[in-house]
Design a protein around this motif. Structure first.
Motif, mmCIF file in Angstrom:
data_model
loop_
_atom_site.group_PDB
_atom_site.id
_atom_site.type_symbol
_atom_site.label_atom_id
_atom_site.label_comp_id
_atom_site.label_asym_id
_atom_site.label_seq_id
_atom_site.Cartn_x
_atom_site.Cartn_y
_atom_site.Cartn_z
ATOM 1 N N ASP A 141 0.865 -1.184 0.000
ATOM 2 C CA ASP A 141 0.000 0.000 0.000
ATOM 3 C C ASP A 141 0.902 1.235 0.000
ATOM 4 O O ASP A 141 1.581 1.511 0.992
ATOM 5 C CB ASP A 141 -0.906 -0.004 1.235
ATOM 6 C CG ASP A 141 -1.899 1.155 1.248
ATOM 7 O OD1 ASP A 141 -1.786 2.059 0.394
ATOM 8 O OD2 ASP A 141 -2.791 1.161 2.118
ATOM 9 N N ARG A 142 0.917 1.962 -1.094
ATOM 10 C CA ARG A 142 1.772 3.150 -1.215
ATOM 11 C C ARG A 142 1.495 4.149 -0.095
ATOM 12 O O ARG A 142 2.401 4.844 0.378
ATOM 13 C CB ARG A 142 1.534 3.792 -2.589
ATOM 14 C CG ARG A 142 2.426 4.993 -2.879
ATOM 15 C CD ARG A 142 2.044 5.668 -4.189
ATOM 16 N NE ARG A 142 2.836 6.863 -4.416
ATOM 17 C CZ ARG A 142 3.882 6.945 -5.225
ATOM 18 N NH1 ARG A 142 4.253 5.878 -5.908
ATOM 19 N NH2 ARG A 142 4.546 8.069 -5.366
ATOM 20 N N SER A 192 -1.147 -1.905 -7.238
ATOM 21 C CA SER A 192 -0.487 -2.328 -6.001
ATOM 22 C C SER A 192 -0.209 -3.822 -5.989
ATOM 23 O O SER A 192 0.374 -4.336 -5.035
ATOM 24 C CB SER A 192 -1.339 -1.946 -4.787
ATOM 25 O OG SER A 192 -2.616 -2.550 -4.871
#
Length: 321
Positions: free
Chosen positions: A32-33, A101
């Motif tokens: 998850d950025r 993602s």
């Protein structure tokens, strides 16, 4: 070496650090950025596809390195030992390319005046399409390929960096996909068939430290009618919990310990990439000679940013256990 296998769960904790370092055979950790705590300009995300047969190959990169994005395509002519690369740079993307993602879901569809690159997940595989109108000598490059028969296992590694607690590298290498479709280069149509053409995906997400040297090797082919391949690498981050070294036979992963790339030197001590190399493993399960046929060298210097790459293609002969 006692290597640690990753457990399911988030990749990063609340402080933006890896929950655990280790390896897997699938994307068992969730990236998850938004969980990253490092400076935004340090985040790197990319998808790199290498597709080839005995005569020619295609390399395609979509990268969002925050301070810059990159759309790159290479035609590799193994028969005549030449290559051509076009790599339009997109300044200050900072996640704007919206790369997925996960490697197993989410499409890529990027268009700009110099390049169009798309990756679609469809029943039966991944569809890769590239369009560059002025690729070489004002002639276009068109790519339309299907990557299918994805193997059960892949190489996955979560690597920390000792110097910076919020730096990490989450990487997957999918080795041994079959490829069908067409490439139109310099007015000629090249056809790839799944019996003789293979694909590799290098999927990476992370935050790196400033200076790094990375050795990576991957290959796939057939032995006795079965798909055989490997992924080897080192020199990057803290790999005391796991290496990225794996063999693949019929889609099943077999873990290796350490592997060294023995690259010959010139008289003045520099790497001589086009002379034969040796590969040797610490556990004696991979011993090979590598005969180079083409070095795709790329040097980029943009002030404080410098990249010196050698992508060397060739043939392996040896033994794997």
């Amino acid at each position: 070496m006692d290597q640690k296998k990753l457990l399911p769960g988030p990749l990063l904790d609340g402080r933006g650090r890896l929950f655990e370092a280790g390896y897997g055979t699938s994307l068992i950790k969730t990236y998850d950025r938004r969980a990253i705590k490092a400076a935004p300009f340090k985040i790197k995300e990319w998808d790199y596809y290498l597709i080839y047969n005995q005569e020619f190959g295609i390399a395609v990169t979509v990268a969002d390195n925050s301070y810059m994005g990159l759309l790159s395509a290479t035609f590799l002519d193994f028969k005549n030992q030449r290559e051509h690369t076009v790599s339009p740079i997109l300044p200050f993307t900072f996640g704007g390319l919206d790369l997925p993602s996960s490697s197993s879901a989410g499409d890529i569809n990027i268009r700009n005046p110099r390049a169009e690159i798309s990756v679609y997940h469809r029943e039966g595989g991944r569809r890769l399409k590239v369009r560059m109108e002025r690729f070489e000598d004002n002639m276009p490059l068109f790519i339309d390929l299907l990557l299918s028969e994805e193997p059960r296992d892949s190489m996955v590694i979560a690597t920390p960096f000792r110097e910076v607690p919020t730096a990490f590298y989450y990487n997957q290498k999918i080795v041994g996909m079959r490829v069908s479709g067409t490439v139109n280069y310099r007015g000629r149509e090249y056809v790839l068939s799944p019996e003789t053409s293979f694909g590799i995906l290098d999927w990476g997400r992370g935050v790196w430290t400033y200076e790094n040297t990375w050795y990576w090797s991957a290959a796939n082919g057939t032995i006795d009618g079965k798909v055989f391949g490997f992924n080897l690498g080192y020199g990057f981050g803290n790999t005391e919990n796991a290496t990225e070294n794996m063999l693949f036979l019929d889609g099943v992963a077999h873990k290796l310990e350490g592997v060294e790339f023995v690259i010959p030197k010139t008289m003045d001590g520099k790497d001589d990439f086009m002379r034969p190399w040796k590969f040797t493993s610490s556990d004696g399960r991979f011993e090979a000679d590598f005969t180079p046929t083409l070095d795709r060298a790329a040097f980029t210097s943009l002030g404080i940013i410098l990249s010196d790459q050698h992508q060397v293609f060739g043939h392996f002969d040896g033994k794997a256990v």
